[in-house]
Write an enzyme that holds these catalytic residues in place. Structure first.
Site, short mmCIF file in Angstrom:
data_model
loop_
_atom_site.label_atom_id
_atom_site.label_comp_id
_atom_site.label_asym_id
_atom_site.label_seq_id
_atom_site.Cartn_x
_atom_site.Cartn_y
_atom_site.Cartn_z
N ARG A 113 0.84 -1.19 0.00
CA ARG A 113 0.00 0.00 0.00
C ARG A 113 0.88 1.25 0.00
NH1 ARG A 113 -3.27 -2.61 -1.85
NH2 ARG A 113 -5.35 -3.23 -1.07
N GLU A 149 -4.27 7.26 -5.88
CA GLU A 149 -4.32 6.50 -7.14
C GLU A 149 -5.58 6.86 -7.90
OE1 GLU A 149 -3.82 2.32 -6.37
OE2 GLU A 149 -1.96 2.61 -5.29
N HIS A 198 -0.60 0.11 -10.20
CA HIS A 198 -1.27 -0.86 -9.30
C HIS A 198 -1.73 -2.08 -10.09
CE1 HIS A 198 -3.42 -1.11 -5.17
NE2 HIS A 198 -3.08 -2.32 -5.60
#
Lengths: 315, 315
Positions: free
Chosen positions: B227, B256, B275
């Site tokens: 994370r 994000e 991601h």
């Protein structure tokens, strides 16, 4: 005894050798031409491409040649055999860097890392690229010796299927199956990765032909870390232009360095590296560890040398 | 029974489901909002981010929720528990793509593949780049669950040293040693790769501080696939500007998508991916195989479900 190197290992390794063998005389030269006391040498340590019959004749005391590589095509084995000179080499030290190199490009391929580099340059967040995996993919290894087997071992760790081809069809633990060379054309259509580590011999020269590339999956990647003359480069270029395979990763070429006007440099779906799959900062240390081990044995008049070479066979 | 999907799996998988379970009724929707027959559903298959307490209340027949992912932070577990609804998920399906992603970037790093891409563009044959190896390098894993362990398993296949940190210090087979979190600062100076897979919790938020990056080797690479709030991005930027580490590979960020004016995009020695470490074309097939297995068990009134979730714990 005089131990003469025709290359200069890093200073730290020279110190280690002197410390480990204080009673021996080590000379280090940039090249064999500069080795003024060559005639005195009892042991020569070389990368194997500089020694000639004339050098052998010029060294009456020479009893042992340590080749700090695995390539010995240029060694004057006839003179060596006549004189009964011991030859050892550093075979086996290529397998780790070459296997890491190969798996690295296989991961690059499925994970599309170069495309993410481009996206980063454009400051673009794009989650929509279709990303694959090695797990479950099928590796076909041309050549199943120490290097091919190390690649297969890692491929198995990645949960891949592994098939090999070699001359004998002899099986080994990291391959699901191994076949003889003549089965190649039936194996190509199943492979996701075709990796060649084959040396250049009469049998392997131009082994892969137009119809072999046509037989491969359109999504397949071809990786050549063996020798450039496994194929005619025009044949590969055509296969790439016709999208008969997805990508070629080439570390070896018919002519090296690859001429700067060669069309492969700018062909789409080709990645070019300058014959460096075996290059690593660990290379010289690893070769010297083999040498030091063998020097102990030599001094004790032992026989159990690591990587002893049969001059008659040349390997 | 009515089995309702709040996403659309590929057509081939829809066909497989109908073939395997011809007596059941499957409905597929792009989103839960479009699911007009939601109230009829006995089974809901979801990616887990769309279900609310209101949906649960609206589905009197609902007995089973299959979450086709592992992230369940938004699930209305209280209502689910009150109703005694079965929950299963797809945990474990992230470990293969995430471990391949991580090892892929570790190999990219030591083999310097992006630099060879640049050299190819310049048609330059350069054998002089110093190329490293994973063999013998030291991996420090922050987090030693299914994903961290899969990364360590592959690292071991590459002959790496592996150290882990977790909350308990509990050991496992693919780590040479595992320590508790409070030992982190003594472990950082030995690591060549520091990889975090840690989730976002009170304990992990801003865990890595300025002095931690200072403690790392200048040659170390940091890889974050956990994370983004493991660190303050300003702290990482400073560490990179001061060359306290060699490179950061970042798949997760505080915000994000990473805003397009964010300085990380163009910071030297940073590789940014959106991601996607767990993304793979195998994702939906793997989740659906778990679902199909569990559907057999459900129909037979079995209890031995794969990946059953405890609604009280939320995992």
């Amino acid at each position: 005894m005089k131990i003469l190197f025709t290359f200069r290992p890093p200073r730290t390794w020279q110190d280690q050798l002197s410390t480990a063998f204080p009673e021996e005389t080590f000379s280090y030269y940039k090249s064999i031409e500069e080795a003024e006391d060559l005639a005195e040498a009892e042991v020569i340590v070389t990368f194997g491409e500089d020694l000639t019959k004339e050098h052998i004749d010029h060294c009456p005391k020479l009893k042992w040649i340590m080749v700090a590589s695995a390539g010995m095509e240029k060694m004057p084995f006839q003179s060596i055999q006549q004189r009964g000179i011991l030859v050892t080499n550093a075979r086996g030290i290529h397998k780790i860097p070459m296997a890491e190199f190969t798996v690295g490009y296989m991961l690059n391929h499925v994970k599309r890392f170069p495309e993410f580099l481009d996206l980063q340059e454009q400051r673009t967040w794009n989650k929509r690229l279709s990303i694959g995996e090695l797990a479950g993919k099928h590796l076909l290894m041309l050549g199943t010796g120490a290097i091919g087997t190390e690649i297969a071992r890692l491929a198995k760790a990645f949960r891949m299927k592994t098939t090999g081809v070699n001359r004998s069809g002899h099986e080994n633990a990291y391959f699901d199956r191994i076949y003889t060379m003549d089965k190649l054309s039936t194996l190509l259509p199943q492979a996701d990765f075709i990796v060649s580590i084959l040396p250049s011999t009469e049998e392997t020269r131009h082994l892969l032909k137009k119809e072999d590339f046509e037989a491969m999956k359109e999504t397949a990647a071809f990786i050549n870390i063996g020798r450039g003359d496994l194929l005619e480069e025009e044949v590969l270029m055509e296969a790439l232009k016709n999208n008969e395979i997805a990508h070629a990763y080439l570390d070896v070429f018919v002519e090296e360095p690859l001429p700067d006007n060669h069309p492969l440099w700018s062909q789409e779906n080709v990645t070019i590296t300058p014959h460096i799959s075996s290059v690593t900062s660990e290379y010289v240390p690893r070769a010297l560890r083999i040498f030091m081990n063998n020097l102990e044995i030599y001094k004790e008049n032992g026989t159990d040398y690591e990587n002893k070479v049969d001059p008659q066979k040349g390997y």
